[in-house]
Write a protein that holds these residues in place. Structure first.
Motif, short mmCIF file in Angstrom:
data_model
loop_
_atom_site.label_atom_id
_atom_site.label_comp_id
_atom_site.label_asym_id
_atom_site.label_seq_id
_atom_site.Cartn_x
_atom_site.Cartn_y
_atom_site.Cartn_z
N GLN A 192 0.84 -1.21 0.00
CA GLN A 192 0.00 0.00 0.00
C GLN A 192 0.87 1.25 0.00
OE1 GLN A 192 -2.73 0.22 3.27
NE2 GLN A 192 -3.50 2.23 2.70
N ALA A 193 1.96 1.20 0.76
CA ALA A 193 2.86 2.35 0.81
C ALA A 193 3.51 2.59 -0.55
CB ALA A 193 3.95 2.11 1.86
N GLY A 194 3.87 1.49 -1.24
CA GLY A 194 4.46 1.63 -2.56
C GLY A 194 3.50 2.26 -3.56
N VAL A 195 2.23 1.89 -3.48
CA VAL A 195 1.21 2.49 -4.34
C VAL A 195 1.08 3.98 -4.03
CG1 VAL A 195 -1.25 2.52 -4.91
CG2 VAL A 195 -0.06 0.34 -4.65
N SER A 196 1.04 4.31 -2.77
CA SER A 196 0.90 5.72 -2.37
C SER A 196 2.05 6.56 -2.91
CB SER A 196 0.86 5.83 -0.84
OG SER A 196 -0.28 5.19 -0.32
N ILE A 197 3.26 6.00 -2.86
CA ILE A 197 4.42 6.73 -3.35
C ILE A 197 4.30 6.99 -4.85
CG2 ILE A 197 6.91 6.54 -3.80
CD1 ILE A 197 7.11 5.06 -1.09
N LYS A 198 3.88 5.97 -5.61
CA LYS A 198 3.76 6.14 -7.06
C LYS A 198 2.68 7.16 -7.41
CE LYS A 198 5.68 1.84 -8.85
NZ LYS A 198 6.76 2.53 -9.59
N ILE A 199 1.57 7.13 -6.71
CA ILE A 199 0.50 8.09 -6.99
C ILE A 199 0.95 9.50 -6.63
CG2 ILE A 199 -1.84 8.81 -6.39
CD1 ILE A 199 -1.65 6.30 -8.17
N ARG A 200 1.67 9.63 -5.52
CA ARG A 200 2.16 10.96 -5.13
C ARG A 200 3.14 11.50 -6.17
NH1 ARG A 200 4.27 9.78 -0.62
NH2 ARG A 200 6.49 9.87 -1.13
N ARG A 201 4.03 10.63 -6.66
CA ARG A 201 5.00 11.07 -7.67
C ARG A 201 4.31 11.42 -8.98
NH1 ARG A 201 9.78 6.56 -6.58
NH2 ARG A 201 10.63 7.54 -4.68
N LEU A 202 3.25 10.67 -9.33
CA LEU A 202 2.48 10.99 -10.53
C LEU A 202 1.83 12.35 -10.41
CD1 LEU A 202 1.21 10.10 -13.25
CD2 LEU A 202 -0.63 9.04 -11.93
N GLU A 203 1.25 12.63 -9.26
CA GLU A 203 0.60 13.93 -9.05
C GLU A 203 1.62 15.06 -9.07
OE1 GLU A 203 -3.41 12.80 -6.54
OE2 GLU A 203 -1.54 13.06 -5.42
N GLU A 204 2.80 14.81 -8.51
CA GLU A 204 3.86 15.83 -8.52
C GLU A 204 4.33 16.10 -9.94
OE1 GLU A 204 6.78 14.17 -5.94
OE2 GLU A 204 5.77 14.79 -4.09
N ARG A 205 4.46 15.03 -10.72
CA ARG A 205 4.94 15.19 -12.09
C ARG A 205 3.94 15.96 -12.93
NH1 ARG A 205 8.17 10.25 -14.59
NH2 ARG A 205 9.27 10.78 -12.67
N LEU A 206 2.65 15.73 -12.69
CA LEU A 206 1.61 16.42 -13.46
C LEU A 206 1.20 17.75 -12.85
CD1 LEU A 206 -0.73 13.37 -14.24
CD2 LEU A 206 0.71 14.59 -15.87
N SER A 207 1.64 17.99 -11.62
CA SER A 207 1.19 19.18 -10.87
C SER A 207 -0.33 19.23 -10.82
CB SER A 207 1.73 20.47 -11.51
OG SER A 207 3.14 20.47 -11.49
#
Length: 298
Positions: A34-49
């Motif tokens: 679950q933590a790994g998923v959260s990290i990927k989603i957070r990085r996706l949101e950061e990349r897209l702003s």
């Protein structure tokens, strides 16, 4: 402007969360915590702003930006997976004789078969499309390599592909009241839908008469669209000009309908097995998120 690259794994993770509504279930499906998923989603949101999910303690939902991204992510992943499969899987060659009941995903099937031909250009498909009761005798005589038909069409060993709800359907302009004798547009015996329709009406002591017997789904659909009568069809066979019978009519409840794969497990057929793997992947990618249009549901 520096281009923004979207990582395939991020998009796959995003799509899983969108479809499962859960970081935990998404992680289980793609092998992440679950933590790994959260990290990927957070990085996706950061990349897209941009924020792609609205998260509360009870549920997860897509933001407007997330809705837009899901459509693109599905298409990107489909093309990506097709390219990888085409370049890494052994080349399939040969003839494949397929029997598909004519209400098997009518809206999706042409595109599905077209993509298979592009991915495996050396496979020659012979597709027979009719009612399951007509296909199974061909299969039993060895004239078809595989058949997709209703599970109840045969008592032998099968593999269930899809389960869809069955609906009472009527023409879109049909009035919301039942006549004393219910007109029915149905397939000929021994069709399961015909049996379910007539037996369920008899159980609630409703009179019925068959006003139209059709040998194809297109014929039944046309009769319903024209307002000739009521019918029983799976969700995948609903189309414009039809609607689910209104709840106030209090028609009998219908069971789920299982579509199954019929093959001869004793016969080796590499081309058949490639097609089955492809079909299962397509169903997992598309059918699980497919919903009928509001016009179909009435």
């Amino acid at each position: 402007m520096i281009p923004i690259d979207l990582d395939i794994n991020m998009l796959r993770c995003f799509k899983e969360v969108a479809e499962t509504g859960s970081f935990t279930r998404a992680g289980n499906n793609i092998g992440l915590t679950q933590a790994g998923v959260s990290i990927k989603i957070r990085r996706l949101e950061e990349r897209l702003s941009a924020k792609v999910f609205n998260r509360t303690s009870k549920n997860i939902s897509l933001t407007p930006e997330g809705e837009i991204l899901l459509d693109y992510a599905s298409r990107i992943l489909s093309v990506h997976d097709e390219a990888v499969s085409r370049l890494t899987q052994p080349e399939a060659t040969g003839r494949l004789r397929i029997g598909l009941m004519d209400y098997f995903l009518p809206e999706l099937l042409p595109g599905l078969l077209s993509r298979f031909r592009k991915q495996y250009p050396n496979v020659h498909l012979e597709v027979h499309n009719e009612l399951g009761t007509g296909l199974l005798p061909l299969f039993e005589r060895g004239e078809l390599d595989l058949v997709v038909a209703g599970k109840d069409d045969c008592q032998g060993s099968t593999r269930v592909f899809i389960q869809e709800p069955l609906f009472w359907v009527v023409g879109k302009d049909t009035n919301a009241f039942l006549p004393e004798t219910i007109p029915l547009a149905l397939f000929p015996s021994p069709c399961l839908f015909r049996k379910l329709a007539t037996e369920s009406l008899e159980k609630i002591h409703r009179k019925w008469e068959i006003v139209y017997t059709g040998n194809s789904t297109a014929g039944i659909q046309a009769a319903v669209q024209a307002g000739m009568g009521f019918s029983v069809l799976p969700r995948g066979a609903l189309k414009d000009g039809m609607k689910k019978a209104p709840a106030q009519l209090e028609l009998p409840e219908l069971p789920m309908y299982a579509m199954a794969l019929f093959i001869d497990e004793q016969k080796r057929n590499d081309v058949r097995d490639v097609f089955i793997t492809y079909l299962e992947a397509e169903l997992n990618n598309r059918i699980l998120i497919r919903t009928p249009s509001s016009g179909n549901l009435g």
